[in-house]
Scaffold this motif. Structure first.
Motif, PDB file in Angstrom:
ATOM      1  N   GLY A 144       6.184   2.256  -8.660  1.00 52.43           N
ATOM      2  CA  GLY A 144       6.871   1.220  -7.899  1.00 52.43           C
ATOM      3  C   GLY A 144       8.255   0.982  -8.470  1.00 52.43           C
ATOM      4  O   GLY A 144       8.816   1.849  -9.139  1.00 52.43           O
ATOM      5  N   MET A 151       1.681   4.170  -3.321  1.00 49.02           N
ATOM      6  CA  MET A 151       1.546   5.628  -3.288  1.00 49.02           C
ATOM      7  C   MET A 151       2.693   6.316  -4.018  1.00 49.02           C
ATOM      8  O   MET A 151       2.610   7.485  -4.345  1.00 49.02           O
ATOM      9  CB  MET A 151       1.494   6.111  -1.851  1.00 49.02           C
ATOM     10  CG  MET A 151       0.291   5.567  -1.125  1.00 49.02           C
ATOM     11  SD  MET A 151      -0.036   6.442   0.384  1.00 49.02           S
ATOM     12  CE  MET A 151      -1.185   7.657  -0.188  1.00 49.02           C
ATOM     13  N   THR A 152       3.790   5.589  -4.271  1.00 51.60           N
ATOM     14  CA  THR A 152       4.883   6.207  -5.003  1.00 51.60           C
ATOM     15  C   THR A 152       4.613   6.184  -6.498  1.00 51.60           C
ATOM     16  O   THR A 152       5.394   6.683  -7.279  1.00 51.60           O
ATOM     17  CB  THR A 152       6.208   5.466  -4.754  1.00 51.60           C
ATOM     18  OG1 THR A 152       6.068   4.141  -5.296  1.00 51.60           O
ATOM     19  CG2 THR A 152       6.533   5.369  -3.304  1.00 51.60           C
ATOM     20  N   GLY A 153       3.513   5.591  -6.898  1.00 49.91           N
ATOM     21  CA  GLY A 153       3.185   5.541  -8.318  1.00 49.91           C
ATOM     22  C   GLY A 153       3.556   4.211  -8.911  1.00 49.91           C
ATOM     23  O   GLY A 153       3.014   3.178  -8.554  1.00 49.91           O
ATOM     24  N   ARG A 176       0.837  -1.201   0.000  1.00 47.38           N
ATOM     25  CA  ARG A 176       0.000   0.000   0.000  1.00 47.38           C
ATOM     26  C   ARG A 176       0.870   1.248   0.000  1.00 47.38           C
ATOM     27  O   ARG A 176       0.563   2.240  -0.643  1.00 47.38           O
ATOM     28  CB  ARG A 176      -0.909   0.014   1.228  1.00 47.38           C
ATOM     29  CG  ARG A 176      -2.053  -0.961   1.124  1.00 47.38           C
ATOM     30  CD  ARG A 176      -2.943  -0.845   2.339  1.00 47.38           C
ATOM     31  NE  ARG A 176      -2.185  -1.145   3.544  1.00 47.38           N
ATOM     32  CZ  ARG A 176      -2.520  -0.721   4.761  1.00 47.38           C
ATOM     33  NH1 ARG A 176      -3.582   0.016   4.932  1.00 47.38           N
ATOM     34  NH2 ARG A 176      -1.802  -1.049   5.805  1.00 47.38           N
ATOM     35  N   VAL A 177       1.966   1.206   0.760  1.00 44.68           N
ATOM     36  CA  VAL A 177       2.858   2.357   0.794  1.00 44.68           C
ATOM     37  C   VAL A 177       3.540   2.514  -0.561  1.00 44.68           C
ATOM     38  O   VAL A 177       3.609   3.603  -1.126  1.00 44.68           O
ATOM     39  CB  VAL A 177       3.912   2.200   1.908  1.00 44.68           C
ATOM     40  CG1 VAL A 177       4.922   3.317   1.842  1.00 44.68           C
ATOM     41  CG2 VAL A 177       3.240   2.175   3.268  1.00 44.68           C
TER      42      VAL A 177
END
Lengths: 316, 447
Positions: A138, A134-136, A130-131
């Protein structure tokens, strides 16, 4: 002395009696009526409290079943852990017939192994899909593939999912998987699909979730679906394959397991599960009726009832 | 000296490029304009393949009220409208323009002469906001919130003052600092325009006192403008946060969301935004370029570049001496709130305030160890939250608990993670929790 004892006994006796009366009245006045069938249904459920049925735990599911039974049908209610046998028991308690639901299994629709999908970046934040989501994109060039941090593995209550360190992808243990769907919910990219297990556990799946245009998808991963549509053409007869957003999808209900699409796919993105090994000379694969009696040593799954068979389990 | 009251940290400043004057970056060969350069609805392309565009030509119109139009920063031909990887790390819709020459729209006034507000008495509040809206101006500090929305207060709210955010509390970044030194008067006129737009006669410029030259210059120039006051602030991160700045400058506290600064009578705009507003209103120039700091300890020539939007980051790095060999991470924005970039082909956008190249050693995060309950994160949090708790609740998916503990108030400044002696990824988890809880709140409101 006797007097004292007598008074004490009388006083305590009276208090006890008064309390008993109060408790009796209160318990009748404020009694909460619960359908006894809920407890009965609850008793046959597996008590895994996994939430795979869509209700908060087994007691919630039991209450929902009883409520649905009052409406006359158990349609749409399925305990994925207990499966068909448990649902038959539930139906028996509630005096209803149950339609056989085809068994399902979790399928990881990504074949972006370390080899197929080279890493372009390194994510050093918290180990969580999930984290990382959030960076797009990956770590790799694919914005749709497995992130590899194992959120699904940690959500599986049945020890049915494990990370394969070689491929960097989660693998489903079909024996243990109950298709509760916890992994599918946990995956931020929606890669895991709860899919019909298929006759003898056989199924054909597009192992890719990439919705980018062909050129981008091709660059990102060797095993990506590029949306060329060749599989759709081979399946014109059955119309089981659809192409949407540059991604092919095989409808498990329509698929006849001919595996022609698997051969047609230029990228090898389509995989057949649990089929017997092909003979050196490409023999006609077990088409349509699945009559082949070959020993399937490869299959990991338990032979299960064929799809769409309705068992008219009579209520007593 | 003034500052905000709760929490805060003081990371090493590393303002390497503070003495380097702004210079213009060369034109790119191909400019890529993302449709997602602002918060809110994406812009809608109005050009198609083959269209000729000039500098300032409208490429895309606003996709809603909370949205902003996008103008071409180069002249040339639209080569395609397709997806492009942007700084968010995802592929999203963008307009590609192949650059030919440098021809500007005639309506743009390119002369450097200062136009004062007194020269344009016909401008009223409505006209100013309209011009800002049409110029596609967004918050230039990095949040990229469409500017005209902030200047149109919701009914029942009345602005009392305008605060210009010239704090630049992120380490390394110096774009705002240089802008103040080189264009002080334009910024002051820009502030006057904002004040006129929201109908107030008090304006503040908050500057941290690690920029004494800027404080001195702005104070000197502000003497000629009525109602404008320069407020020097003690150096503390995250003073550039809107709520922290309001607390520091006018000692008012913005309540938890959904309250916004206007509820306490403040309108906050970045100093870069004030400059862009000046250019848009007085010079008719839409938002087509911005100042970006390209910096890093191994960078040969840390610089402040005036670059056209849509220029790929690779080119900006080349202008500053090329990519150092020991590069480990390239961050779009500052080191505290910026985001690592996946590729150098990513084009700069309206919100690109900096490009920080960290060497391999700096770039790696330390291995996290268990929480030792020191509560340093609690004392560092400028919003008065309990980061250790919120991160745990996010991890355990206790969304209700996280909501109760005001996870939505988190401004994602990263002070907790910066200060944590156990190097725990606190903010990583809190971000997940915050976005999930916001989603839950939104779906509840929709019901």
């Amino acid at each position: 002395m006797v007097n004292v004892i007598l008074i004490a006994v009388c006083v305590l006796g009276l208090i006890g009696l008064a309390s008993a009366v109060i408790l009796f009245v209160v318990s009748h006045k404020f009694a909460v009526h619960e359908d006894p069938r809920i407890a009965q249904v609850g008793a046959v459920l597996p008590q895994a409290n996994c939430g795979g049925c869509g209700y908060p735990g087994c007691s919630g599911f039991a209450a929902a079943c009883v409520k649905a039974a009052d409406g006359g049908s158990l349609e749409g209610k399925l305990c994925p852990v207990g499966g068909q046998p448990v649902m038959e028991q539930v139906a028996g308690i509630l005096g209803l017939a149950v339609e056989a639901a085809a068994p399902k299994v979790a399928v990881v629709r990504c074949n972006g192994t370390c080899e197929n999908r080279p890493r372009q970046a390194q994510f050093d934040g918290a180990r969580s899909c999930r984290v990382q989501q959030m960076t797009g994109m990956g770590e790799t060039g694919c914005g749709y593939g497995c992130l590899g941090c194992g959120d699904c593995v940690s959500k599986c209550q049945f020890d049915a999912l494990h990370m394969n360190p070689e491929t960097g992808l989660p693998e489903v243990d079909e024996e243990k998987c109950t298709a509760c769907g916890a992994c599918a919910k946990a995956c931020p990219r929606g890669i895991i699909e709860i899919r019909l297990k298929g006759p003898k556990g056989r199924r054909v799946v597009v192992l890719c979730n990439n919705k980018d245009k062909g050129a981008i998808a091709n660059k990102a991963c060797k095993a990506s679906c590029i949306g060329c549509g060749k599989c759709v053409k081979t399946c014109e007869k059955f119309e089981a394959i659809t192409l949407e957003n540059n991604l092919a999808y095989i409808d498990a209900e329509k698929c006849k397991m001919c595996r022609k699409c698997e051969e047609a796919c230029p990228k090898g993105a389509i995989h057949g599960f649990n089929f017997p090994p092909r003979k050196p000379k490409a023999e006609e694969p077990a088409a349509q009726s699945n009559q082949s009696n070959q020993s399937n040593q490869n299959t990991q799954s338990t032979p299960s009832t064929p799809i769409k068979e309705v068992e008219p389990s009579k209520a007593e | 000296m003034k500052t905000f009251k709760i929490g805060g940290v003081h990371p090493a400043e590393n303002k390497l490029s503070a003495a380097s004057p702004i210079r213009e970056a060369a034109l790119p060969k191909q400019a890529v304009f993302s449709m997602f350069q602002h918060i809110g609805a994406p812009a809608k392309p109005v050009v198609k393949k083959g269209d000729e565009v000039k500098v300032g030509t409208l490429l895309a119109e606003a996709g809603g009220f909370v949205s902003a139009p996008i103008h071409s920063s180069v002249s040339g031909k639209v080569s395609k409208v397709d997806v492009a990887l942007d700084a968010s790390g995802t592929r999203r819709m963008a307009v590609y323009v192949d650059v030919e020459g440098d021809e500007w729209e005639e309506s743009i006034d390119r002369s450097p002469a200062l136009v004062k507000l007194s020269n344009r008495p016909e401008l009223d509040s409505k006209a100013i906001v309209e011009k800002i809206k049409n110029a596609g101006i967004v918050g230039m500090g990095g949040a990229t919130f469409p500017c005209h929305v902030k200047l149109s207060p919701p009914p029942g709210c009345k602005a009392e003052c305008v605060i210009i955010n010239a704090v630049e509390c992120e380490p390394y970044l110096t774009a705002d600092h240089r802008l103040m030194l080189e264009h002080p008067e334009e910024i002051l006129v820009g502030l006057q325009l904002i004040m006129k737009a929201v109908g107030v006669n008090k304006g503040y410029i908050g500057i941290e006192n690690n920029k004494p030259d800027a404080i001195a210059l702005m104070t000197e120039k502000a003497k000629g403008y009525q109602g404008i006051e320069v407020v020097p602030l003690k150096v503390k991160y995250p003073q550039g946060g809107e709520k922290q700045l309001i607390d520091a400058v006018i000692s008012r506290q913005v309540p938890a969301p959904p309250a916004i600064p206007i509820n306490v009578g403040a309108v906050v705009q970045n100093v870069g935004t004030a400059f862009a507003i000046y250019q848009a209103v007085m010079k008719n120039k839409p938002l087509i370029d911005r100042i970006i700091t390209v910096t890093g300890k191994s960078v040969k020539q840390p610089s402040n570049l005036l670059a056209r939007l849509g220029t790929p980051f690779q080119q900006l790095i080349d202008e500053c001496g090329g990519l150092p060999e020991d590069s480990g991470k390239i961050i779009g924005g500052g080191p505290m709130m910026g985001k690592a970039l996946l590729s150098l082909d990513i084009p700069m956008t309206k919100g690109s305030s900096g490009l920080l190249i960290m060497n391999d050693k700096e770039a790696r995060r330390a291995q996290p160890s268990p929480c030792i309950r020191c509560a340093k994160c609690v004392s560092a949090c400028p919003m008065g939250l309990e980061p250790y708790l919120l991160s745990k609740q996010s991890k355990l998916e206790d969304w209700e608990g996280a909501e109760k503990n005001d996870i939505t108030s988190c401004i994602e400044c990263g002070s907790c993670q910066f200060t944590c002696p156990s190097h725990r990824p606190l903010l990583d988890m809190i971000r997940v929790g915050k976005s999930t809880v916001m989603g839950i709140i939104r779906s509840r409101a929709a019901k």
